[in-house]
Design a protein around this motif. Sequence first.
Motif, PDB file in Angstrom:
ATOM      1  N   THR A 128       2.573  10.002  25.951  1.00 27.89           N
ATOM      2  CA  THR A 128       1.861   9.183  24.976  1.00 27.89           C
ATOM      3  C   THR A 128       2.758   8.691  23.842  1.00 27.89           C
ATOM      4  N   ARG A 129       3.944   9.299  23.692  1.00 32.86           N
ATOM      5  CA  ARG A 129       4.866   8.907  22.629  1.00 32.86           C
ATOM      6  C   ARG A 129       6.298   8.989  23.151  1.00 32.86           C
ATOM      7  N   ALA A 130       7.116   8.003  22.775  1.00 31.75           N
ATOM      8  CA  ALA A 130       8.511   7.987  23.189  1.00 31.75           C
ATOM      9  C   ALA A 130       9.420   7.986  21.967  1.00 31.75           C
ATOM     10  N   SER A 131      10.525   8.690  22.067  1.00 36.09           N
ATOM     11  CA  SER A 131      11.533   8.695  21.012  1.00 36.09           C
ATOM     12  C   SER A 131      12.853   8.217  21.610  1.00 36.09           C
ATOM     13  N   ILE A 132      13.411   7.168  21.026  1.00 40.45           N
ATOM     14  CA  ILE A 132      14.596   6.521  21.587  1.00 40.45           C
ATOM     15  C   ILE A 132      15.767   6.658  20.629  1.00 40.45           C
ATOM     16  N   GLY A 133      16.870   7.170  21.136  1.00 36.44           N
ATOM     17  CA  GLY A 133      18.082   7.260  20.340  1.00 36.44           C
ATOM     18  C   GLY A 133      18.804   5.929  20.296  1.00 36.44           C
ATOM     19  N   ALA A 154       4.460  -2.180  28.036  1.00 37.62           N
ATOM     20  CA  ALA A 154       3.722  -2.761  29.162  1.00 37.62           C
ATOM     21  C   ALA A 154       2.922  -1.699  29.898  1.00 37.62           C
ATOM     22  N   ARG A 155       3.342  -0.460  29.788  1.00 41.88           N
ATOM     23  CA  ARG A 155       2.648   0.650  30.438  1.00 41.88           C
ATOM     24  C   ARG A 155       1.715   1.375  29.483  1.00 41.88           C
ATOM     25  N   GLY A 156       1.472   0.807  28.309  1.00 37.07           N
ATOM     26  CA  GLY A 156       0.497   1.357  27.383  1.00 37.07           C
ATOM     27  C   GLY A 156       1.029   2.366  26.396  1.00 37.07           C
ATOM     28  N   ILE A 157       2.364   2.529  26.325  1.00 36.23           N
ATOM     29  CA  ILE A 157       2.960   3.463  25.356  1.00 36.23           C
ATOM     30  C   ILE A 157       3.285   2.674  24.096  1.00 36.23           C
ATOM     31  N   ASP A 158       2.399   2.731  23.124  1.00 33.29           N
ATOM     32  CA  ASP A 158       2.577   1.958  21.900  1.00 33.29           C
ATOM     33  C   ASP A 158       3.227   2.764  20.776  1.00 33.29           C
ATOM     34  N   SER A 159       3.250   4.072  20.903  1.00 30.10           N
ATOM     35  CA  SER A 159       3.791   4.915  19.850  1.00 30.10           C
ATOM     36  C   SER A 159       5.257   5.231  20.167  1.00 30.10           C
ATOM     37  N   ILE A 160       6.162   4.563  19.450  1.00 30.84           N
ATOM     38  CA  ILE A 160       7.597   4.671  19.743  1.00 30.84           C
ATOM     39  C   ILE A 160       8.366   4.967  18.469  1.00 30.84           C
ATOM     40  N   ASN A 161       9.259   5.933  18.560  1.00 27.63           N
ATOM     41  CA  ASN A 161      10.152   6.318  17.458  1.00 27.63           C
ATOM     42  C   ASN A 161      11.584   5.925  17.808  1.00 27.63           C
ATOM     43  N   ILE A 162      12.358   5.529  16.810  1.00 24.62           N
ATOM     44  CA  ILE A 162      13.782   5.237  16.989  1.00 24.62           C
ATOM     45  C   ILE A 162      14.582   6.106  16.027  1.00 24.62           C
ATOM     46  N   ASP A 163      15.671   6.702  16.535  1.00 28.77           N
ATOM     47  CA  ASP A 163      16.571   7.512  15.719  1.00 28.77           C
ATOM     48  C   ASP A 163      17.784   6.689  15.296  1.00 28.77           C
TER      49      ASP A 163
END
Length: 453
Positions: free
Chosen positions: A164-169, A199-208
Motif C-alpha cells: 500500500t506504500r512505497a519508499s524510493i531511494g 497505475a497499479r493504485g499505489i498512491d502513497s509514495i515516499n522519496i529519500d
Amino acid sequence: MEHDLSPFVPNALERAVPRYTSYPTAPHFRDGFEPDLYARWLTEIGKDKPLSLYLHIPFCDELCWFCACRTQGTRRYAAVSRYLDALEVEIRLVAATLGGERPISHMHWGGGSPTVMQPDDICRLSALMRKQFPGVASAEFAVEIDPRDMTEERLDALMVAGMTRASIGVQDFDEDVQRAIGRMQGQALTADVMRGLRARGIDSINIDLLYGLPRQTEASLARTIEQVVELAPDRLALFGYAHVPWMAKRQRMIDGADLPGLDARRAQSDLARRLLARAGYHSIGIDHFAKPGDGLAIAATEGRLRRNFQGYTVEDAEILIGLGASAIGSLPQGYVQNEPSTADYQRCVQAGRLPVRRGISLSLDDRMRRDAIEGILCDFALDIEGLESTYGDFSCPAAATAKRLLTSAPDGALEPWKRGFQIAPAWRGYARLIAAEFDVYLSRGQARHSVAL
C-alpha cells in the motif's frame, strides 16, 4: 551522569550524536542475549496488542558506496533463495511462539533492497505472512524500492502481495554526485517506476534524499529537489549523509576531500527545507516532509507522531517484531536484534532457534528517558507533567535536566511548557543535541555516531 557540553555552545552541531530511532541506542545492546528470554517476552504479549512487523532483506544487486545499512551485494540469486528459506523458518518460529492470531497495524519490508527478490518469491513471502499473521491482510504494507532493479513483473507482484506504500531511494539526481557515491539512477527511471506504481493504485509514495554528499553543491541539490517535486511524492525524508567508514567499509570508496564541510552542510540543509516548504510540503520532525493531507502531517499536527527504527510513523503499535538477519525488534520489555551475519542467522533458524544475538531489557529510567527523547524529536517539546503522571519520581532526572537547559539556553531558544519546554522553530535543528542531554548511555562505551547536522 550529565553531559558537560551544552547543546548550544558554538560548533555544537559538529558533535556526533545518535539519530535516536531507539533508546537506548543499538550500540548499547548487550551480546549473548538469551533466545529463551526473547521467547518469553513474545509469549507475554497480550492477545489484543497490535503488532508492527519488519522484514529485512539484506541483499542488493549492486552496493552503493554511501550506504551504511547492513546489506550485501550478490550476483547469484541462489544466495537470496537460501536466505528466504531461512526467513520462512524464522517467521514460522515467531508466529508459533506468539501463538494465535494477532492484530497487525503495519508491515514494512526493508533492506538492502526487497525488490531484489524475484516476483514469485515476493508473492510467496507475502502469502506466508498472511498465513502466519492473518491480520497483515488489513495492515498498511510498505516496501523499500530500488528503481534500478524494478520490472513490470516485480511491480505486478508487489500489487498482488498487497503493498500500500512505497519508499524510493533517490539521494541526488546529479550525475557527478551519483558517480561519487556509486549509484547511477536518473530521474526518468525513477519517474517510470512511480508511474508504474500509481497505475497499479499505489498512491502513497515516499522519496529519500541526502545532503552533505561528496561533490554535492547547493546548485546540484536545488536541481534535484526541483526534479523530485515534479514527481509529486506524498512524503520525503531528508537525511544528512553520515560518513562512518569505520563502520561501513564501502564508504572508504568515497574521497573524504569531496565531502562538504559543516557550513556547506548547513547551507544545503537550510536550502532544501526552504525549497520543500515553498513546494507545499510540511516539515515533520527533524528529517521528514509531507503534503498537508498526508497521514504523517496530520499526526504531527495532532501530536500523534511516533518514532521507531523505520523513522517517523503514524502507527501506534507498541510492539515491533523484527524478522531477518540483523533485524531489530522493540517490545514493552526491551529491544532484541537478530544475528547480523546471514550465515549465522541461517544456521540458527535451521537449528530451530530464534536467531536473536543482542538485546537489552528496559528499566523504568530507560522508559522514562525514551519517552522524553521521543517527545523532543517528534513534537520538539518535553512534557515533564506527562512524564511525572506516568513515571512518578522516576521523572525527576528529566525535570532536573530540563531546568538546567532552560537556564543555559540562549534567549528564545527554549520556552517553558508543562514544567518542561518547547523548542523554538529557529532552534529545532538542535533537537538531536537537546535529546542527547537525556541520554545517560552516550558517555559509556566507544560507540561512534554521525554529526548532529
